[in-house]
Design a protein around this motif. Structure first.
Motif, short mmCIF file in Angstrom:
data_model
loop_
_atom_site.label_atom_id
_atom_site.label_comp_id
_atom_site.label_asym_id
_atom_site.label_seq_id
_atom_site.Cartn_x
_atom_site.Cartn_y
_atom_site.Cartn_z
N ASN A 9 0.80 -1.22 0.00
CA ASN A 9 0.00 0.00 0.00
C ASN A 9 0.83 1.28 0.00
O ASN A 9 0.66 2.11 -0.86
CB ASN A 9 -1.02 0.01 1.13
CG ASN A 9 -2.04 1.10 0.97
OD1 ASN A 9 -2.36 1.51 -0.14
ND2 ASN A 9 -2.55 1.60 2.07
N SER A 10 1.70 1.48 0.96
CA SER A 10 2.57 2.66 0.95
C SER A 10 3.83 2.31 1.73
O SER A 10 3.85 1.38 2.51
CB SER A 10 1.87 3.86 1.59
OG SER A 10 1.61 3.65 2.94
N SER A 82 3.45 9.15 -4.40
CA SER A 82 2.91 7.78 -4.46
C SER A 82 3.61 6.84 -3.50
O SER A 82 2.96 5.97 -2.91
CB SER A 82 3.02 7.25 -5.89
OG SER A 82 2.27 8.05 -6.77
N PHE A 87 -0.86 6.04 -3.43
CA PHE A 87 -1.70 6.29 -4.60
C PHE A 87 -1.18 7.53 -5.32
O PHE A 87 -0.40 8.30 -4.75
CB PHE A 87 -3.18 6.45 -4.22
CG PHE A 87 -3.45 7.54 -3.21
CD1 PHE A 87 -3.71 8.84 -3.60
CD2 PHE A 87 -3.44 7.25 -1.85
CE1 PHE A 87 -3.97 9.83 -2.67
CE2 PHE A 87 -3.70 8.23 -0.90
CZ PHE A 87 -3.96 9.53 -1.31
N THR A 91 -5.34 11.74 -11.07
CA THR A 91 -5.53 10.68 -12.06
C THR A 91 -5.70 11.20 -13.49
O THR A 91 -5.62 10.42 -14.43
CB THR A 91 -6.76 9.83 -11.70
OG1 THR A 91 -7.90 10.69 -11.56
CG2 THR A 91 -6.52 9.08 -10.39
N HIS A 113 -6.01 15.44 0.04
CA HIS A 113 -5.29 14.19 0.29
C HIS A 113 -5.31 13.79 1.76
O HIS A 113 -5.39 12.60 2.08
CB HIS A 113 -3.87 14.26 -0.26
CG HIS A 113 -3.87 14.24 -1.75
ND1 HIS A 113 -4.45 13.23 -2.49
CD2 HIS A 113 -3.38 15.12 -2.65
CE1 HIS A 113 -4.31 13.48 -3.78
NE2 HIS A 113 -3.66 14.63 -3.89
N THR A 116 -8.57 12.13 2.19
CA THR A 116 -8.55 10.78 1.60
C THR A 116 -7.89 9.80 2.55
O THR A 116 -8.33 8.65 2.66
CB THR A 116 -7.80 10.79 0.25
OG1 THR A 116 -8.47 11.69 -0.64
CG2 THR A 116 -7.73 9.41 -0.37
#
Length: 184
Positions: A9-10, A82, A87, A91, A113, A116
């Motif tokens: 994921n990160s 990212s 992410f 986009t 962000h 999010t």
């Protein structure tokens, strides 16, 4: 890098910092030859079995070095974001976060962000101020293209705690093993 990021994921900041420095090292090699990459992305960065970062073949085209380095700079901002967030920062060109970057409306960009990423176990300030500044400098292409690597190397976020890529690779392997056990 993309496969690893999809799995976990990160990256923790200290590992993202090490990977980003590895990418910068490769960019520095290109820039010392007055070449730019031209197609930087998470898909173009790999970690070898020797735990070195390598970049897919550069796509140096007909743009001047300065134009190519500016494109690299913008893409480095996307990559760093990212690595830490897990992410992409936007986009498409119509994404409000892309528009915020173009308009240099950093408050809207970071607020979006942070919202999010808002989770009960994550602090409201997921992105530390030094990281925000670095990403904003890259995405707004504020750095001197011919001095970018040196300017980035001296940035406060890139100083301090990090992990060697070898140890980072070993850590990632351990994370994968534990995640595989959980998923089965």
């Amino acid at each position: 890098m993309v496969e690893i990021l999809l799995e976990i994921n990160s990256f923790p900041e200290f590992l993202a910092k090490s990977v980003f420095k590895g990418i910068l090292k490769e960019i520095e090699k290109l820039y010392s030859q007055n070449r730019y990459h031209g197609n930087l992305s998470l898909q173009s960065a790999y970690m070898t079995c020797d735990h070195e970062i390598v970049l897919a073949d550069p796509v140096t085209e007909k743009e001047s070095f300065v134009e190519g380095a500016l494109a690299d700079m913008f893409r480095l901002g996307e990559i760093l974001f990212s690595l830490v967030a897990g992410f992409l920062p936007f986009t498409s060109e119509s994404d409000p976060n892309f528009v915020a970057v173009i308009d240099e409306n950093w408050e809207a960009f970071w607020s979006s962000h942070e919202a999010t990423l808002a989770r009960p176990n994550i602090s409201r300030n997921f992105f530390r101020s030094e990281l925000r500044t670095l990403i904003a400098d890259l995405l707004s292409m504020r750095l001197d293209p011919e001095l970018m690597v040196a300017q980035l190397s001296g940035h406060p976020w890139l100083q301090g705690t990090e992990i060697s890529l070898k140890h980072g690779g070993e850590l990632l392997n351990e994370i994968r093993k534990k995640m595989n056990k959980i998923n089965y």
